[in-house]
Every structure is written in structure tokens, then in C-alpha cells.
Design a protein around this motif. Structure first.
Motif, mmCIF file in Angstrom:
data_model
loop_
_atom_site.group_PDB
_atom_site.id
_atom_site.type_symbol
_atom_site.label_atom_id
_atom_site.label_comp_id
_atom_site.label_asym_id
_atom_site.label_seq_id
_atom_site.Cartn_x
_atom_site.Cartn_y
_atom_site.Cartn_z
ATOM 1 N N SER A 55 0.826 -1.204 0.000
ATOM 2 C CA SER A 55 0.000 0.000 0.000
ATOM 3 C C SER A 55 0.861 1.256 0.000
ATOM 4 O O SER A 55 0.512 2.255 -0.638
ATOM 5 C CB SER A 55 -0.938 -0.002 1.202
ATOM 6 O OG SER A 55 -1.810 -1.115 1.167
ATOM 7 N N ALA A 90 -7.643 -3.976 5.284
ATOM 8 C CA ALA A 90 -8.131 -2.663 4.860
ATOM 9 C C ALA A 90 -7.563 -1.556 5.746
ATOM 10 O O ALA A 90 -7.155 -0.494 5.249
ATOM 11 C CB ALA A 90 -9.658 -2.642 4.900
ATOM 12 N N ALA A 132 -4.025 -0.822 4.728
ATOM 13 C CA ALA A 132 -3.954 -0.059 3.480
ATOM 14 C C ALA A 132 -4.348 1.396 3.697
ATOM 15 O O ALA A 132 -3.699 2.318 3.197
ATOM 16 C CB ALA A 132 -4.856 -0.705 2.436
ATOM 17 N N GLU A 133 -5.412 1.593 4.448
ATOM 18 C CA GLU A 133 -5.895 2.959 4.675
ATOM 19 C C GLU A 133 -4.912 3.760 5.521
ATOM 20 O O GLU A 133 -4.815 4.986 5.374
ATOM 21 C CB GLU A 133 -7.275 2.905 5.320
ATOM 22 C CG GLU A 133 -8.349 2.398 4.357
ATOM 23 C CD GLU A 133 -9.663 2.049 5.040
ATOM 24 O OE1 GLU A 133 -10.676 1.952 4.326
ATOM 25 O OE2 GLU A 133 -9.664 1.870 6.276
ATOM 26 N N ARG A 179 -10.139 2.296 -0.214
ATOM 27 C CA ARG A 179 -10.534 0.895 -0.284
ATOM 28 C C ARG A 179 -11.902 0.740 -0.931
ATOM 29 O O ARG A 179 -12.795 1.554 -0.741
ATOM 30 C CB ARG A 179 -10.553 0.334 1.141
ATOM 31 C CG ARG A 179 -10.908 -1.140 1.240
ATOM 32 C CD ARG A 179 -12.211 -1.376 1.920
ATOM 33 N NE ARG A 179 -12.260 -0.782 3.254
ATOM 34 C CZ ARG A 179 -13.118 -1.168 4.189
ATOM 35 N NH1 ARG A 179 -13.973 -2.153 3.958
ATOM 36 N NH2 ARG A 179 -13.162 -0.547 5.346
ATOM 37 N N MET A 216 -11.427 -7.495 -2.664
ATOM 38 C CA MET A 216 -11.262 -6.143 -2.135
ATOM 39 C C MET A 216 -10.180 -5.442 -2.939
ATOM 40 O O MET A 216 -9.183 -6.064 -3.322
ATOM 41 C CB MET A 216 -10.872 -6.188 -0.656
ATOM 42 C CG MET A 216 -10.707 -4.818 -0.011
ATOM 43 S SD MET A 216 -10.261 -4.920 1.758
ATOM 44 C CE MET A 216 -8.513 -5.375 1.630
ATOM 45 N N VAL A 227 -7.672 -1.853 -3.154
ATOM 46 C CA VAL A 227 -7.176 -0.603 -2.575
ATOM 47 C C VAL A 227 -6.463 0.145 -3.690
ATOM 48 O O VAL A 227 -5.857 -0.465 -4.581
ATOM 49 C CB VAL A 227 -6.240 -0.852 -1.372
ATOM 50 C CG1 VAL A 227 -6.983 -1.561 -0.253
ATOM 51 C CG2 VAL A 227 -5.012 -1.660 -1.770
#
Length: 346
Positions: free
Chosen positions: A222, A278, A281-282, A288, A332, A334
Motif C-alpha cells: 500500500s 483494509a 492499506a488505509e 478501499r 477487495m 485498494v
């Protein structure tokens, strides 16, 4: 006798682990799983009827083709920049080979980068995608272009820690050994305040799993995407945590087995916590999309039209991908904050 490809003149992994545990004491489940899977993947082709399991790309060409078109559509709407294609844990290379064919028809021909440690699998990947570049880990991936990363059934094989609720609090699950019989036991008590308060009322015997290795890799990829642009697609079986439950399992010969038997001779996996991925990544600044069921994702990408074009022979393949695997497996994405929303998540 040792499996094909096993180093000659060395004791089997079970014997080495047994000796290490006898000398040093029980080891965490994460260490046991990491050693078992490293040996397993390094010494064989685990896929197909002659192996232990089958992944979606090996079921049908439709899977890789649709992901290739997914990437081409995203690339087109991002302004057609120069990109690199990355697949960690690419199996035989089938997904990327099918995706490249579909991307080429859409005008996208990116350089391919595989993250793979297994010599046995690298040989098969080289036959499927001879132009690929291989990496031992994500630290050497291209640092000057946006990345399209596809991680299909990758995170489920990364090692997990298991924490077990006892009558007096939470303890880490360890693996002990008697001769060459491996068995899980409870380790020392976890320090107070380590576990979330929501788990204070969990019943004795409850199991909570974490995967620091998964978080580290997700955070690393990420960070590259946020710094360089691009997106990542994760498809795997799992859930949106936090959750309580023991999901560690072994597959051998297309059947479930005891995960503590025959380390290095069967595939060890655990369900993926998409919520934790998630968050990782965030935290890097990425946006996302999802997760959604694999069935809904492939349907949104047009698998029904592709299946109709290929004819009745793929009807069973479509059923397996969309219905049999459709809810357990999740998708999912990202992406860099300035990249468009990817298809399949509306």
C-alpha cells in the motif's frame, strides 16, 4: 521417502522441527506454519488434480481474463500511464498469463513482476510467463511507476498467531512435540491490556487469530501504491473481523487433514481478515473498495457474457467460480487516492 524436490542428505522437516522443539521448547503456531509452508511450496507443484488443491485461475481461463480486463479498464480511466503488473504468490503463473492475453487485446502490455520464493514454482511460472522478473520480497519491486498488484489466494497462506482464552485470561497457542507427534498447547499468559476489551467476555476455549506477516506485506504494498500510484486487488477466502474462531486448516490430496501432522507435506492456510488488511492499506493513505463476494465481483465484470461466448463446456467452471466459491471468497481493492474507483464494487 522425501517428496520430489526435497534436499537430499537432510532430515525431513518434521524431524528438524521435532529436534528444535525438543531442544528449545514449544514454538508459536506462526513459526510452525511459516516453516511448514516454506518447505511445502519450495519442494512441489501443489496445484491441480495431482496436487493438493485447485485455485480459481486453474479452474477456468475466464478468471484471469476478467481480472486482466479489470486492470485494463482501471488503467484506461487513470489516463493510460506506464505501469508494472505485480503478482505475489503467482502459483503456476496461470492467472497472469490469462490476464496478459486479455490486457493485450485492450492495448495494455505491462512488464510483469512476480514475488516468489519457491524454485519449483518459479520454473513453472517461467514457462507460463517467460518475460517475468522475479523478486524474493516486495522491497525490490519497481519504485518509479504505478503498480497494479493482484494477490489471489496469497494472504491465506501467510503465518498466523493464535491466541486462546483460558480460565485465567488469554494465552498464545504454541506447538509442542512428543517424538514426531506435534500438538497445540497453551503458552504463558498474555500481558493485561493486550487484547481488546470486547473480547474480555469471550468463553474459555475461544481462539482469536492475527497475522502480523499479512499486515506487514499489505502495508508495504500500500505504501508503494500511495507513493507511486496504482491499485491492488485481493481475492481470498475470509471474513471482516474482528472475529473469534479457529480457522487454521490443512489440505492434502484435495481433502482436509490435521494441520499439526506431517509439517511441510500439506498446505496450511487460515481465513483472511479483510478488515485488518483494509486498515493497513488505509493507514498508508490508500482508498478501499469492498470487500464483496467473489461471485458478485465476477458477475459485475461480465463472467456470464464471457461464459456464453465460450459455450456450454464452461458452464460448470462458471458455477464453481460464482456459486461454489462465490460467498466464501471475497474481493477487495485498494488504490491511490487519485486513481478512479475500480470496476466490480458498485
Amino acid at each position: 521417502m522425501p517428496p520430489p524436490g526435497a534436499p537430499t542428505g537432510e532430515p525431513l522437516l518434521a524431524e528438524r522441527l521435532a529436534r528444535a522443539i525438543t531442544l528449545g521448547g514449544p514454538i508459536p503456531v506462526s513459526q510452525f506454519m511459516a516453516a511448514a509452508n516454506a518447505h511445502y511450496y519450495a519442494t512441489r507443484d501443489p496445484l491441480g488434480a495431482a496436487g493438493d488443491f485447485t485455485t480459481a485461475p486453474e479452474i477456468s481461463q475466464m478468471f484471469g481474463e476478467l481480472i486482466g480486463l479489470w486492470a485494463a479498464d482501471l488503467w484506461d480511466r487513470a489516463g493510460r500511464p506506464e505501469i508494472a503488473w505485480v503478482e505475489p504468490g503467482p502459483g503456476r503463473g496461470t492467472l497472469t498469463a490469462d490476464a496478459l492475453r486479455a490486457m493485450r487485446a485492450a492495448g495494455l502490455t505491462p512488464p510483469v513482476h512476480f514475488v516468489e520464493n519457491s524454485p519449483a514454482l518459479r520454473e513453472m511460472q517461467a514457462r507460463a510467463v517467460p518475460e517475468a522478473t522475479w523478486h524474493d520480497d516486495v522491497s525490490t519491486l519497481p519504485a518509479n511507476v504505478p503498480l497494479i498488484v493482484v494477490a489471489n489466494e496469497f494472504f491465506d497462506a501467510l503465518p498466523i498467531r493464535q491466541l486462546v482464552r483460558g480460565a485465567d485470561g488469554w494465552r498464545e497457542r504454541l506447538v509442542a512435540c512428543q517424538d514426531t507427534l506435534f500438538l497445540p498447547i497453551a503458552g504463558g499468559a498474555m500481558p493485561a491490556g493486550i487484547m481488546p476489551e470486547a473480547l474480555d467476555t469471550a468463553a474459555p476455549g475461544s481462539v482469536v487469530e492475527t497475522s502480523p506477516a499479512s499486515v506487514a506485506i499489505m502495508a508495504g504494498l500500500s505504501a508503494l501504491i500511495e507513493a507511486q500510484g496504482g491499485a491492488m486487488l485481493v481475492i481470498d477466502y475470509g471474513y471482516e473481523g474482528p472475529a473469534v474462531g479457529d480457522t487454521l486448516q490443512a489440505i492434502r490430496g484435495h481433502a482436509y487433514a490435521n494441520p499439526f501432522e506431517a509439517p511441510g507435506e500439506q498446505d496450511l492456510t487460515a481465513h483472511v481478515d479483510f478488515a485488518t488488511l483494509a486498515l493497513a492499506a488505509e493507514a498508508s493513505g490508500c482508498r478501499r473498495s469492498g470487500p464483496v463476494g467473489q461471485g458478485a465481483f465476477l458477475t459485475a465484470l461480465g463472467i456470464d457474457a464471457r461464459a456464453a461466448a465460450l459455450g456450454p463446456r464452461v458452464a460448470e467452471d462458471r458455477r464453481r467460480l460464482v456459486e461454489e466459491m462465490g460467498e466464501l471468497f471475497r474481493a477487495m481493492a485498494v488504490r491511490h487516492r487519485d486513481w478512479p474507483e475500480p470496476a466490480g464494487f458498485a
